[in-house]
Write an enzyme that holds these catalytic residues in place. Structure first.
Site, PDB file in Angstrom:
ATOM      1  N   SER A  99      -3.101  -6.978   1.062  1.00 60.27           N
ATOM      2  CA  SER A  99      -2.959  -7.334  -0.346  1.00 60.27           C
ATOM      3  C   SER A  99      -3.451  -8.757  -0.598  1.00 60.27           C
ATOM      4  O   SER A  99      -3.865  -9.466   0.322  1.00 60.27           O
ATOM      5  CB  SER A  99      -1.507  -7.165  -0.777  1.00 60.27           C
ATOM      6  N   TYR A 100      -3.359  -9.178  -1.847  1.00 60.52           N
ATOM      7  CA  TYR A 100      -3.887 -10.469  -2.301  1.00 60.52           C
ATOM      8  C   TYR A 100      -3.450 -11.623  -1.391  1.00 60.52           C
ATOM      9  O   TYR A 100      -2.258 -11.813  -1.153  1.00 60.52           O
ATOM     10  CB  TYR A 100      -3.416 -10.725  -3.731  1.00 60.52           C
ATOM     11  N   PRO A 101      -4.404 -12.404  -0.867  1.00 55.24           N
ATOM     12  CA  PRO A 101      -4.073 -13.398   0.169  1.00 55.24           C
ATOM     13  C   PRO A 101      -3.363 -14.658  -0.314  1.00 55.24           C
ATOM     14  O   PRO A 101      -2.623 -15.271   0.453  1.00 55.24           O
ATOM     15  CB  PRO A 101      -5.436 -13.755   0.764  1.00 55.24           C
TER      16      PRO A 101
END
Length: 722
Positions: free
Chosen positions: A321-323
């Site tokens: 998922s979004y880092p």
């Protein structure tokens, strides 16, 4: 309806967003064929990171191009952006697509965060286009997430406050950085350090924390101490203990330690007290970016930037998922997918031994699933697009494995240990303490490998009132150790906590907040900047402050620019702007006042700056805005150093002692070389200089410095030519 234009932040992100559909590639964009999501088709183009940047000072006023204390503070009436010169081509491609009459709607598809908000909106603003805008807001790049995201777009106005936050942050950083950097560079130049000293709202307090630790290490005086260690035998069981009195085991005198050891030798011993405390350790929280960077640094020595770069690649592949998330939690929607994700992971050899997990679902476990604690994004987790880790590169596999194991561990039971403390009394007088622990339940520690270097010794099965003897006793010498240098991973955590030293429970609470120095997205970049600007060195994962870094913090001192606590408060206020709870205009007014105060503090402190003990000569940089001045010799007025200052030769004591000595580099059309200047200062006169011009005449002469004046000396053979 017409075409939709999707504007992404990066080329690979743009291609990933287009990947669920049939598309045709063009130079700088792709054309998506009509489909269920985009009935009339769509264009997808992208920035290349920041296509725009805040305008340079000279854009506002030409006189601001020159670095001078008199022009500070530089405060534009209104900030403007300009296209980054190297990125004009892509900007023009985006602009042409935005202006196409058949493009009816813009989809803002920058990263779902503050910076992505700023990047895309600035491009649209500079293009001069005003069309209806929707916002794509997704936390993973799986095909399923992309399609669902396009089907449930936000209205563009829903995220406008994040743009206000990012824009305010950028302008505030420009104000503080531009003015502070010029002020300290110019003032430190007068102290003989000819380099650019970049200063900033976040990087300077971060540097101050590193310099403070460096100073603690340098000033530390190691002292010897002695401890008495005894080995006891109780009914066939043997264990060790350390002498203690009033909670202190270290002795300052060797003689006293030896007397205690001699007293205890072969004496009777009894277990006076025995306490066992059971402690339960919950599985660690899911990762946000900071905690993942700290963990990867400890495990693999990866720098925070390297971890972020690797994580970004995994995100682009759609497998995490979004880092740049600052949350350790997920919503129930994500938690519902975990059983399926774990089932897929269990097919791979690395994770088979960990399956099935003890808790098939954590849907109702508030430690991990809490919608109220999910901000812009949920925690960093593997997506349902599960990948065989052996198909990844070595570095990608390492980071993916950390993320995967953290999720698996969340489905395990707590780890349980018994901590035992034995107090042994020798001959009714000397007390010895023995500590140990025993693992009662492995729990989540089966999943996550911990390096327990400080693991306590397992103690034998003894009980209170058991008696025995001192089998052996020894005196052990040690030395007090200075504080350890920070690792890059610890520095990330330190920035998050704004320099506070907290216990584990407090630390976990603080790490869940968005306060501190910088944001999840910027901390790695700040550390990289400190390295690039030669303020810190990193050797074997240890962070060292350089002389350049120490000089800047010494000059700034205790002033507000170096305060981690103040910067943390600014970050908090910026976050409130992003939530629509604080005024951007009011924040900027305060920043302008702060900027003026920073310059005032610098000028006020200048007279007291003392850099003795620092290698000032080493603080020079090739290609610097301020080339290293070459010393010509001793000043005939004050005995200071005469240096080459570009247009003239001048004394370094012009400010401290108000020395007036200056010597023009050009006299009557003739340049005075450095060699002649050195000769003049050493011998009182130059060599013969040919070609002086006065009107239409030329003449040759030697220059002499006498009684504070320049004289021309003529030889006999050229006396008549003047």
């Amino acid at each position: 309806m017409g075409y939709v234009l999707i504007l992404a932040e990066k080329p690979d992100q743009g291609l990933t967003l287009a990947s669920p559909f049939t598309f045709k590639r063009h130079d700088g964009y792709v054309e998506i064929s009509p489909n269920d999501v985009f009935p009339d088709g769509a264009f997808c183009t992208w920035a290349i990171g920041h296509l725009t940047e805040l305008s340079a000072p000279e854009t506002y006023k030409p006189e601001w191009k020159k670095w001078s204390m008199g022009s500070l503070p530089i405060i534009p009436e209104r900030f403007t952006y300009q296209v980054t010169k190297s990125k004009y081509k892509q900007f023009n491609i985006v602009k042409q697509l935005l202006k196409r009459p058949d493009v009816s709607t813009i989809i803002h598809a920058g990263d779902a965060g503050r910076e992505g908000e700023l990047i895309v909106r600035n491009i649209i603003s500079l293009s001069g286009v005003k069309k209806p805008m929707k916002r794509l807001w997704i936390s993973s790049l799986t095909k399923k997430s992309i399609i669902e995201g396009f089907k449930s777009l936000k209205d563009g106005q829903e995220t406008i406050y994040l743009f206000h936050e990012a824009y305010t942050r950028a302008c505030a950083d420009w104000l503080v950085g531009m003015n502070a950097s010029r002020a300290y560079s110019l003032l430190l130049k007068q102290k003989g350090m000819n380099d650019v000293f970049s200063a900033g709202r976040v990087q300077t307090p971060t540097l101050a924390l590193i310099v403070k630790r460096e100073q603690e290490i340098e000033s530390f005086v190691s002292k010897p101490f002695w401890e008495v260690i005894a080995s006891f035998e109780m009914d066939g069981h043997t264990y060790e203990g350390k002498w203690e009195k009033d909670g202190e085991s270290r002795l300052d005198e060797k003689e006293m330690a030896e007397k205690i050891a001699a007293f205890c030798k072969a004496k009777e011993a009894v277990i006076k007290d025995m306490k066992t405390e059971r402690k339960e350790f919950q599985p660690p929280l899911l990762f946000n970016l900071s905690s993942l960077q700290a963990t990867a640094n400890k495990a693999f020595k990866y720098s925070p930037k390297k971890t972020l770069d690797i994580l970004q690649k995994l995100y682009q592949k759609g497998i995490v998922s979004y880092p740049r998330s600052d949350s350790n939690y997920v919503t129930e929607g994500e938690a519902e997918l975990f059983p399926d994700i774990l089932g897929k992971l269990g097919q791979f050899e690395e994770y088979k031994p960990l399956m099935p997990v003890p808790n098939p679902s954590i849907l109702h476990n508030k430690r991990f699933v809490n919608e109220k604690k999910v901000s812009d994004h949920y925690a960093i987790i593997p997506t349902e697009q599960v990948t065989n880790p052996n198909r990844l590169s070595g570095e990608e596999k390492n980071i993916y494995d950390l993320v995967v194991r953290r999720l698996i561990a969340a489905h395990y039971e707590s780890a349980v240990f018994d901590y035992t403390t034995i107090t042994t009394l020798v001959d009714g007088r000397a007390e010895f303490i023995s500590k140990g622990k025993q693992q009662i339940r492995e729990g989540w520690r089966k999943v996550i490998f911990l390096d327990d270097k400080d693991e306590d010794t397992l103690l034998p099965n003894v009980k209170k009132d058991d008696t025995g003897i001192v089998k052996k006793v020894k005196v052990k010498e040690g030395k007090t150790q200075p504080p350890k240098r920070y690792t890059e991973g610890q520095l990330i955590t330190l920035m998050k906590t704004a320099g506070k030293h907290l216990d584990n429970e407090e630390l976990e609470k603080v790490l869940m907040k968005s306060e501190g120095l910088g944001t999840e997205a910027t901390r790695a970049g700040i550390i990289t900047s400190l390295k690039d600007r030669k303020y810190i060195d990193v050797k074997k994962n240890q962070v060292y402050a350089t002389d350049k870094g120490k000089v800047l913090i010494k000059a700034i001192g205790e002033e507000i620019l170096a305060s981690p606590e103040m910067t943390a408060k600014w970050e908090q206020r910026l976050a409130e702007i992003g939530e629509g709870k604080a005024s951007a205009a009011q924040f900027m007014d305060q920043t302008k006042k702060l900027t003026a105060k920073i310059i005032e503090d610098a000028v006020k402190g200048f007279e007291t700056w003392d850099f003795s003990g620092y290698n000032v000569e080493s603080i020079q940089r090739k290609g610097s805005k301020f080339p290293k001045p070459k010393k010509m010799g001793q000043c005939p007025l004050c005995q200071g150093d005469i240096v080459d200052k570009g247009q003239f030769y001048g004394c370094m004591n012009f400010r401290e002692k108000e020395c007036k000595f200056t010597f023009s580099k050009t006299i009557l059309g003739k340049k005075i070389s450095q060699a002649n200047m050195q000769k003049l200062l050493k011998e009182g006169r130059t060599g013969l200089i040919k070609g002086f011009k006065k009107g239409e005449n030329t003449f040759d002469a030697t220059l002499e410095w006498k009684d504070g004046k320049i004289n021309f000396l003529f030889s006999t053979e050229n006396a008549g030519k003047s």
